[in-house]
Write an enzyme that holds these catalytic residues in place. Structure first.
Site, mmCIF file in Angstrom:
data_model
loop_
_atom_site.group_PDB
_atom_site.id
_atom_site.type_symbol
_atom_site.label_atom_id
_atom_site.label_comp_id
_atom_site.label_asym_id
_atom_site.label_seq_id
_atom_site.Cartn_x
_atom_site.Cartn_y
_atom_site.Cartn_z
ATOM 1 N N GLY A 6 -8.288 14.785 51.105
ATOM 2 C CA GLY A 6 -7.230 15.065 52.085
ATOM 3 C C GLY A 6 -6.535 16.382 51.788
ATOM 4 O O GLY A 6 -5.305 16.446 51.740
ATOM 5 N N SER A 8 -6.782 19.134 53.653
ATOM 6 C CA SER A 8 -6.698 19.996 54.842
ATOM 7 C C SER A 8 -5.274 20.129 55.362
ATOM 8 O O SER A 8 -5.014 20.954 56.234
ATOM 9 C CB SER A 8 -7.569 19.406 55.959
ATOM 10 O OG SER A 8 -7.070 18.131 56.325
ATOM 11 N N ASP A 71 -15.109 11.489 54.359
ATOM 12 C CA ASP A 71 -14.264 10.490 55.023
ATOM 13 C C ASP A 71 -14.156 9.337 54.038
ATOM 14 O O ASP A 71 -15.182 8.756 53.643
ATOM 15 C CB ASP A 71 -14.944 10.043 56.340
ATOM 16 C CG ASP A 71 -14.076 9.060 57.124
ATOM 17 O OD1 ASP A 71 -13.279 8.340 56.491
ATOM 18 O OD2 ASP A 71 -14.214 9.006 58.352
ATOM 19 N N SER A 149 0.545 7.723 45.585
ATOM 20 C CA SER A 149 1.177 6.500 46.079
ATOM 21 C C SER A 149 2.368 6.913 46.942
ATOM 22 O O SER A 149 2.297 7.884 47.709
ATOM 23 C CB SER A 149 1.583 5.621 44.887
ATOM 24 O OG SER A 149 2.206 4.457 45.329
ATOM 25 N N TYR A 163 1.641 -0.274 55.457
ATOM 26 C CA TYR A 163 1.568 0.963 54.670
ATOM 27 C C TYR A 163 2.061 0.669 53.247
ATOM 28 O O TYR A 163 1.390 0.986 52.263
ATOM 29 C CB TYR A 163 2.417 2.056 55.330
ATOM 30 C CG TYR A 163 2.480 3.321 54.517
ATOM 31 C CD1 TYR A 163 1.368 4.154 54.419
ATOM 32 C CD2 TYR A 163 3.635 3.677 53.816
ATOM 33 C CE1 TYR A 163 1.406 5.316 53.658
ATOM 34 C CE2 TYR A 163 3.679 4.840 53.048
ATOM 35 C CZ TYR A 163 2.563 5.640 52.977
ATOM 36 O OH TYR A 163 2.609 6.786 52.206
ATOM 37 N N SER A 164 3.244 0.040 53.169
ATOM 38 C CA SER A 164 3.798 -0.292 51.854
ATOM 39 C C SER A 164 2.831 -1.167 51.069
ATOM 40 O O SER A 164 2.556 -0.901 49.896
ATOM 41 C CB SER A 164 5.130 -1.044 51.998
ATOM 42 O OG SER A 164 6.153 -0.173 52.394
ATOM 43 N N LYS A 167 -0.027 0.655 49.549
ATOM 44 C CA LYS A 167 0.364 1.456 48.380
ATOM 45 C C LYS A 167 0.724 0.541 47.192
ATOM 46 O O LYS A 167 0.470 0.898 46.048
ATOM 47 C CB LYS A 167 1.537 2.388 48.724
ATOM 48 C CG LYS A 167 1.188 3.458 49.763
ATOM 49 C CD LYS A 167 0.184 4.492 49.250
ATOM 50 C CE LYS A 167 -0.005 5.636 50.230
ATOM 51 N NZ LYS A 167 -1.003 6.626 49.796
HETATM 52 N N1 LIG Z 1 4.565 12.602 54.052
HETATM 53 C C1 LIG Z 1 5.246 11.690 53.402
HETATM 54 O O1 LIG Z 1 6.458 11.464 53.663
HETATM 55 C C2 LIG Z 1 4.585 10.905 52.292
HETATM 56 C C3 LIG Z 1 5.413 10.171 51.425
HETATM 57 C C4 LIG Z 1 4.838 9.445 50.402
HETATM 58 C C5 LIG Z 1 3.469 9.442 50.215
HETATM 59 N N2 LIG Z 1 2.664 10.156 51.052
HETATM 60 C C6 LIG Z 1 1.214 10.102 50.824
HETATM 61 O O2 LIG Z 1 0.701 11.400 50.593
HETATM 62 C C7 LIG Z 1 -0.683 11.445 50.974
HETATM 63 C C8 LIG Z 1 -0.909 12.674 51.838
HETATM 64 O O3 LIG Z 1 -0.157 12.547 53.029
HETATM 65 P P1 LIG Z 1 0.505 13.788 53.777
HETATM 66 O O4 LIG Z 1 1.928 13.483 53.950
HETATM 67 O O5 LIG Z 1 0.102 15.051 53.164
HETATM 68 O O6 LIG Z 1 -0.197 13.593 55.221
HETATM 69 P P2 LIG Z 1 -1.001 14.611 56.185
HETATM 70 O O7 LIG Z 1 -0.292 15.910 56.275
HETATM 71 O O8 LIG Z 1 -1.240 13.828 57.419
HETATM 72 O O9 LIG Z 1 -2.383 14.812 55.419
HETATM 73 C C9 LIG Z 1 -3.253 13.722 55.243
HETATM 74 C C10 LIG Z 1 -4.561 14.190 54.646
HETATM 75 O O10 LIG Z 1 -5.397 13.039 54.481
HETATM 76 C C11 LIG Z 1 -6.635 13.253 55.107
HETATM 77 N N3 LIG Z 1 -7.174 12.007 55.662
HETATM 78 C C12 LIG Z 1 -6.577 11.141 56.507
HETATM 79 N N4 LIG Z 1 -7.401 10.124 56.785
HETATM 80 C C13 LIG Z 1 -8.549 10.364 56.099
HETATM 81 C C14 LIG Z 1 -9.796 9.698 55.980
HETATM 82 N N5 LIG Z 1 -10.065 8.562 56.632
HETATM 83 N N6 LIG Z 1 -10.754 10.228 55.181
HETATM 84 C C15 LIG Z 1 -10.512 11.379 54.540
HETATM 85 N N7 LIG Z 1 -9.374 12.080 54.620
HETATM 86 C C16 LIG Z 1 -8.406 11.565 55.401
HETATM 87 C C17 LIG Z 1 -6.396 14.304 56.178
HETATM 88 O O11 LIG Z 1 -7.593 15.071 56.311
HETATM 89 P P3 LIG Z 1 -8.493 15.206 57.641
HETATM 90 O O12 LIG Z 1 -7.717 14.651 58.790
HETATM 91 O O13 LIG Z 1 -8.736 16.686 57.730
HETATM 92 O O14 LIG Z 1 -9.715 14.444 57.295
HETATM 93 C C18 LIG Z 1 -5.290 15.153 55.554
HETATM 94 O O15 LIG Z 1 -5.851 16.188 54.772
HETATM 95 C C19 LIG Z 1 -0.979 10.128 51.688
HETATM 96 O O16 LIG Z 1 -1.664 9.265 50.792
HETATM 97 C C20 LIG Z 1 0.406 9.579 52.009
HETATM 98 O O17 LIG Z 1 0.412 8.170 52.061
HETATM 99 C C21 LIG Z 1 3.189 10.890 52.097
#
Ligand SMILES: NC(=O)c1ccc[n+]([C@@H]2O[C@H](COP(=O)([O-])OP(=O)(O)OC[C@H]3O[C@@H](n4cnc5c(N)ncnc54)[C@H](OP(=O)(O)O)[C@@H]3O)[C@@H](O)[C@H]2O)c1
Length: 287
Positions: A6, A8, A71, A149, A163-164, A167
Site C-alpha cells: 500500500g 501508492s 493485491d 494497526s 475495522y476495529s 485491527k
Molecule cells: N488514515 C488514518 O486515519 C489511519 C489511522 C490509523 C491506521 N491507518 C492504517 O494505515 C494504513 C494505510 O492507510 P492510509 O490512511 O494511508 O490509507 P490510503 O491513503 O487510502 O492508502 C491505502 C493504501 O493501501 C492500499 N490498498 C488498499 N486496499 C488494498 C488491497 N486490497 N491490496 C493492496 N493494497 C491495497 C492502497 O493501494 P492501491 O489502492 O494503489 O492498491 C493504498 O496504497 C491502513 O492499514 C489503515 O488502516 C490509517
C-alpha cells in the site's frame, strides 16, 4: 531492502519517500501497477520489469522506490511480488504491512459479506504477506515486520466495529508472532496511528444498508461526519512515516508504538482507567 504494501498513497507513500531519502531500497506495492511476471521468467525479464517501475530515486542517499503490483486479497500477486524482490535482491530485511481500508456502518447494518471483505484486506491481507515473507527472513536469520494497526485496534470505535475488530485481530497476530519468530532473529511490532490525513477517508466503504431506512441512520451519519472531520484535520502521514523510521532504528522495537503524544496518552489512560470510564469517553465522542 524494504517491502511496503500500500505504498501508492497516504501513510505507505510517505513511509516509502522517507525511507528512500534515508538511503533504503524500497519496494512499494499497489494494485494500480500493472504487469505479470511468471516465477520462471528469466532474471533479465524480472530485472527489466523492476527497472521500468522505479518511480523515484535519491542521488544523495542512493535510495530508490520501485513499485510492484500486489493485491493483498490475491495470493498469486503476493507470491509474484516477493519473488521479484528476492530474485533481484536475494533478501527482504523489513516488511511494512500497511495496505488497508475501512468500512463504516452499524454492526446490524454491515452484512457478513461486507465484514468478511474488511477482514480479507486488513487481517488476512497482512497475514498472507507475512506468511510469504517469513521463509526468506528465516533463511536470512533476521528481519523486521512492522504491521500498520491503529488506535482503533486497541479502542473499538462505534460504527467502525469491523475495522476495529480487524485491527484487534492483527494486534493478536503480531503479539504471538513476536514470540514464534524471535529465535529465528526476526522481530515483529505494531505501529498505531490515530487520525491521519490520507485518502483513507475518501475511500472508506459505507455499508449498503446504512441508508435513511436504517434505525441507526441519524447517529451513524453524525458519528461518520465526526470521524471524517477528525481524519481530515488529523496528523500528516509524514508523522507516521517518522514513527516507522524510528522503529526501524531501534535495536529492540516494543510490541506496539502509538503515533503522537495525544494517542500515547490515550492508550496509557485506557490501561490505567476503569473500563467503564473509558467506554463512557468513547461513547461521548462517537455515539
Ligand atoms: N488514515 C488514518 O486515519 C489511519 C489511522 C490509523 C491506521 N491507518 C492504517 O494505515 C494504513 C494505510 O492507510 P492510509 O490512511 O494511508 O490509507 P490510503 O491513503 O487510502 O492508502 C491505502 C493504501 O493501501 C492500499 N490498498 C488498499 N486496499 C488494498 C488491497 N486490497 N491490496 C493492496 N493494497 C491495497 C492502497 O493501494 P492501491 O489502492 O494503489 O492498491 C493504498 O496504497 C491502513 O492499514 C489503515 O488502516 C490509517
Amino acid at each position: 531492502m524494504i517491502l511496503i504494501t500500500g505504498a501508492s498513497a497516504g501513510i505507505g507513500r510517505a513511509t516509502a519517500n522517507l525511507l528512500m531519502e534515508k538511503g533504503f531500497c524500497v519496494y512499494g506495492t499497489s494494485r494500480k501497477v500493472k504487469g505479470n511476471i511468471a516465477p520462471d521468467a528469466s532474471s533479465d525479464d524480472k530485472n527489466n520489469f523492476l527497472k521500468e517501475n522505479i518511480i523515484a530515486s535519491d542521488k544523495k542517499s542512493g535510495g530508490f522506490i520501485c513499485m510492484i503490483p500486489l493485491d493483498v486479497t490475491e495470493e498469486a500477486t503476493i507470491a509474484m511480488a516477493v519473488d521479484l524482490v528476492i530474485s533481484k535482491e536475494g533478501r527482504i530485511d523489513i516488511l511494512v504491512s500497511n495496505a488497508g481500508n475501512g468500512i463504516a456502518g452499524s454492526i446490524e447494518d454491515v452484512s457478513t459479506e461486507e465484514a468478511s471483505m474488511q477482514f480479507d484486506i486488513n487481517f488476512f491481507g497482512s497475514l498472507r504477506v507475512i506468511k510469504e515473507v517469513l521463509p526468506h527472513m528465516r533463511r536470512q536469520g533476521n528481519g523486521l515486520i512492522i504491521a500498520m494497526s491503529s488506535v482503533a485496534g486497541v479502542i473499538s470505535i462505534p460504527y467502525q466495529a469491523h475495522y476495529s475488530a480487524s485491527k484487534f485481530a492483527l494486534e493478536g497476530l503480531i503479539e504471538a508472532l513476536r514470540h514464534e519468530v524471535a529465535s529465528f532473529g526476526i522481530k515483529a511490532c505494531l505501529v498505531e496511528p490515530g487520525d491521519t490525513r490520507t485518502e483513507f477517508t475518501g475511500r472508506r466503504t459505507i455499508a449498503n444498508a446504512a441508508d435513511e431506512n436504517s434505525p441507526y441512520y441519524d447517529r451513524f451519519t453524525a458519528s461518520l461526519s465526526r470521524m471524517e472531520k477528525d481524519e481530515q484535520n488529523g496528523a500528516s502521514p509524514d508523522v507516521v512515516a517518522r514513527t516507522v523510521y524510528n522503529v526501524i532504528k531501534r535495536k529492540n522495537p516494543p510490541v506496539r508504538v502509538a503515533v503522537g503524544f495525544q494517542y500515547k496518552l490515550f492508550l496509557f489512560l485506557k490501561k490505567i482507567l476503569p473500563s467503564r470510564l473509558c467506554a463512557k469517553v468513547v461513547g461521548m465522542l462517537y455515539s
